[in-house]
Scaffold this active site. Structure first.
Site, PDB file in Angstrom:
ATOM      1  N   LEU A  26       0.816  -1.225   0.000  1.00 12.68           N
ATOM      2  CA  LEU A  26       0.000   0.000   0.000  1.00 12.68           C
ATOM      3  C   LEU A  26       0.845   1.269   0.000  1.00 12.68           C
ATOM      4  O   LEU A  26       0.294   2.365   0.036  1.00 12.68           O
ATOM      5  CB  LEU A  26      -0.921   0.008   1.235  1.00 12.68           C
ATOM      6  CG  LEU A  26      -1.997  -1.079   1.260  1.00 12.68           C
ATOM      7  CD1 LEU A  26      -2.725  -1.059   2.599  1.00 12.68           C
ATOM      8  CD2 LEU A  26      -2.990  -0.876   0.123  1.00 12.68           C
ATOM      9  N   ARG A  27       2.186   1.118  -0.044  1.00 12.61           N
ATOM     10  CA  ARG A  27       3.024   2.306  -0.038  1.00 12.61           C
ATOM     11  C   ARG A  27       2.773   3.152  -1.287  1.00 12.61           C
ATOM     12  O   ARG A  27       2.802   4.392  -1.214  1.00 12.61           O
ATOM     13  CB  ARG A  27       4.503   1.922   0.049  1.00 12.61           C
ATOM     14  CG  ARG A  27       5.423   3.126   0.187  1.00 12.61           C
ATOM     15  CD  ARG A  27       6.881   2.743   0.372  1.00 12.61           C
ATOM     16  NE  ARG A  27       7.111   2.247   1.722  1.00 12.61           N
ATOM     17  CZ  ARG A  27       7.488   1.008   1.999  1.00 12.61           C
ATOM     18  NH1 ARG A  27       7.651   0.136   1.021  1.00 12.61           N
ATOM     19  NH2 ARG A  27       7.697   0.636   3.234  1.00 12.61           N
ATOM     20  N   ALA A  28       2.503   2.523  -2.400  1.00 17.58           N
ATOM     21  CA  ALA A  28       2.245   3.270  -3.634  1.00 17.58           C
ATOM     22  C   ALA A  28       1.012   4.152  -3.487  1.00 17.58           C
ATOM     23  O   ALA A  28       0.993   5.295  -3.966  1.00 17.58           O
ATOM     24  CB  ALA A  28       2.073   2.304  -4.804  1.00 17.58           C
TER      25      ALA A  28
END
Length: 668
Positions: free
Chosen positions: A272-274
């Protein structure tokens, strides 16, 4: 103070300028990685960035650049503490820096003279509220890259070593630049950078001429050239300051957040970093454009900077973004509100980058050759579909899918750069002893330092109180870990290897070993021999991506000049030993052992092998001979090389495991 090239004077650099500006407006974006060929103004632009950032207020005399009211290791500063205004620092981290230099360590002079365990700040402390710049970040040791990225993400640095326990703020903008030809960052580390930009020299002759014109004007009179760009620089500083004030007021609606999630899902990025980075970059872009709500155009710009490098799955994949898929997910039915006016042609980053900006790349301070072209979405070489089992001479055969190979190492204990292959004395790893200090750097071995000082206490007049140390007492820890090596492939591409099945098997084994070398941070080189001579197909490099492409184009056919191949490999290793004496080589000879070039081919091959063995080169012979009746020439070659010998079918770790299991079951 030296005059730096003005940020607004770099020609046609919208993508890079915008990425740098966005991450300074909102440091939570996570920094910028700039990838590009040499001579494209990467370092010039990063160093110029500090000159356009608004100055900061710091507590006077504080070593950690704290704000009034903040807590630092130097004290709890009240709100009415004396402050001073100074420019933002640009701290450069050299590739060869030690962990002590980055984190900070015990102050040696105070410890030895006064017996006081005092913390000496490192580069992370110095970079607080500024810019930390790492040139050639792909050559930095992985554990240091992890350390930097963790500090950038957490905003704090904790030091627990050498009797020192310190925690301090470390909020900085991390900027890394790299030339992909020198090797790639691992995908896991790529993902930790918030934004990534691909740069290349402009191909438009008019733009290239303007780059040279400005550079020559700057070199002739730096002060006058900088003065001519003073107004655009001030305007850029004011705009960044305004965007920083506005960024907290920008609204990210649920619809916009859902669109970002749909984008990240459509591009199949991991984790979910993107999503977080894209959302933060979109908010920063809206503030940069003077808006208080995120639009589809903000999301588009953020996605183009935040997603391409997160789509890589292995080192043979090229970063990139499918613009058609991006348009499809975002849609273009709803009219967009008016955006920022056209940027000043004399200053980069004035607005959103256009498609032509992305394709044209960044500017160059110097001319440079074309960057290597990489197939988008490459998962490894595609399989050749030609039906013939024996291709014509010069026709390349493709490799199959790579597998996990066995670990092959260099014998003994080295002292090279940290890596993941052979045993070595390194800066990291388990502590195995102590040594006398011979200069700055290294981790103090406190127990051995005390032991060295103890016999001299009476002579130094100590009757009570702290132990009295002298400089000669200092002992540093000796640590054993793993080093990276030079893996030089010497590949037989002669007619005896030209059968399609055999050459495919050879290329698959080499591709697998290349992938292993990438993961272990090795340098790689490629020597081939066929016909009447040997050829250095790839000089030693960190880029296994280039090595894989050269392997794709490797033809087969002709006679077997084995001696020439071995002598060429010996010459390459000799040159590399002069260039990098600490890096130990591993020679991988891929052949069936036949030597058919010249009447004395066998004798010359034996002499060349014995010459390499006499040089102390660790070698591996990968035996490509197959069939029911075998001559065993590769095994004989391994004896002359004093090398490890393995059949090509046993290069795979799974194949070796199966063979051992079968042997054990047979013995039982």
């Amino acid at each position: 103070m030296p005059t730096h090239y003005p940020f607004s004077a770099v020609v046609s650099s919208d993508d890079m300028a915008l990425a740098l500006v966005l991450t300074t407006i909102s440091p939570e974006v996570g920094g910028v990685l700039v990838r590009g060929e040499k001579g494209t103004a990467k370092s010039t632009m990063v160093r110029a960035l500090a000159g356009v950032l608004p100055p900061i207020d710091v507590v006077a005399g504080d070593r950690f650049a704290s704000r009034p009211g903040e807590t630092s290791p130097d004290g709890d500063w009240p709100l009415d503490a004396a402050i001073e205004t100074r420019p933002v620092r640009l701290v450069e981290l050299p590739v060869g820096a030690t962990e002590d230099r980055v984190l900070g360590s015990l102050h040696l002079s105070r410890a030895l003279s006064d017996g006081v365990a005092e913390y000496e700040p490192g580069l992370l402390a110095r970079a607080h509220r500024g810019i930390l710049y790492v040139d050639e970040v792909n050559l930095l040791h992985d554990h240091l890259v992890d350390l930097l990225l963790d500090a950038a993400a957490m905003g704090r640095s904790t030091v627990e070593r050498d009797g020192v326990s310190v925690e301090h703020a470390a909020r900085f903008v991390l900027v890394g630049t790299m030339n992909p030809e020198e090797g790639e960052l691992r995908p896991q580390l790529l993902d930790r950078f918030g934004l990534t930009v691909e740069v290349a020299a402009p191909r438009d002759p008019a733009l290239r001429a303007e780059v040279v014109r400005r550079r020559m004007a700057f070199d002739a009179s730096p002060e006058a050239f900088a003065a001519s760009y003073a107004e655009p620089e001030r305007a850029l500083t004011d705009r960044i300051a305004g965007a920083r004030k506005l960024v907290g007021e920008v609204e990210l609606s649920d619809d916009s957040l859902l669109t970002i999630a749909e984008l990240c899902a459509a591009f199949d990025v991991d984790g979910l970093r993107a999503d977080l980075v894209t959302a933060r970059a979109a908010v920063a872009h809206a503030a940069w454009c003077g808006r208080t709500s995120v639009t589809r155009d903000d999301i588009r710009v953020a996605a183009r900077l935040a997603l391409p490098h997160r789509r890589r799955r292995n080192p043979f994949d090229a970063p990139g973004l499918d613009e058609e898929l991006l348009d499809q997910v975002l849609g273009d039915d709803d009219p967009e509100p008016p955006t920022d006016p056209e940027p000043d042609p004399d200053g980069p980053g004035g607005g959103e980058p256009t498609d032509s900006d992305s394709s044209e790349g960044s500017s160059a301070e110097e001319g440079s050759p074309d960057a290597p072209v990489v197939e988008k979405g490459r998962q490894g070489p595609s399989r050749d579909q030609a039906p013939a089992d024996q291709p014509s001479a010069g026709t390349p055969v493709a490799a199959g899918a790579p597998y996990r190979p066995r670990l092959f190492t260099v014998a003994g204990t080295g002292a090279g750069e940290s890596g993941r292959r052979s045993r070595a004395v390194t800066e990291t790893g388990r502590r195995v002893g102590a040594r006398k200090s011979q200069g700055p750097g290294g981790s103090i071995h406190l127990l051995e330092t005390l032991r060295a000082a103890a016999p001299h206490q009476h002579a130094r007049g100590r009757t009570s109180g702290p132990v009295r140390f002298a400089e000669q007492d200092l002992r540093l820890a000796t640590r054993e870990g793993r080093e990276s090596n030079l893996v030089l492939f010497c590949v037989d591409a002669s007619g005896s290897m030209a059968a399609r099945k055999r050459m495919e098997q050879v290329k698959t084994a080499i591709l697998s070993l290349l992938l292993d070398a990438y993961q272990r941070r090795d340098k790689v080189g490629l020597v081939t021999f066929r016909g009447a001579a040997a050829d250095l197909a790839l000089p030693p490099t960190h880029s296994v991506e280039i090595a894989a492409r050269r392997l794709d184009d490797l033809p087969a056919g002709g006679r077997t000049p084995l001696a020439e191949g071995l002598l060429e490999a010996a010459d390459v290793l000799r040159r590399e030993r002069l260039r990098d004496p600490r890096r130990r080589p591993l020679l991988v000879v891929v052949t069936d052992g036949r030597a058919t070039h010249g009447s004395e081919a066998v004798a010359r091959s034996r002499q060349a092998a014995e010459h390499l063995a006499g040089q102390g080169v660790s070698s591996l012979v990968v035996d490509c001979e197959d069939g029911r009746f075998r001559m065993g020439l590769a095994a004989t070659l391994a004896d002359h090389l004093q090398a490890e010998h393995t059949a090509i079918g046993q290069v795979s770790a799974a194949a070796l495991t199966h063979a051992v299991r079968t042997a054990r079951e047979g013995a039982a």
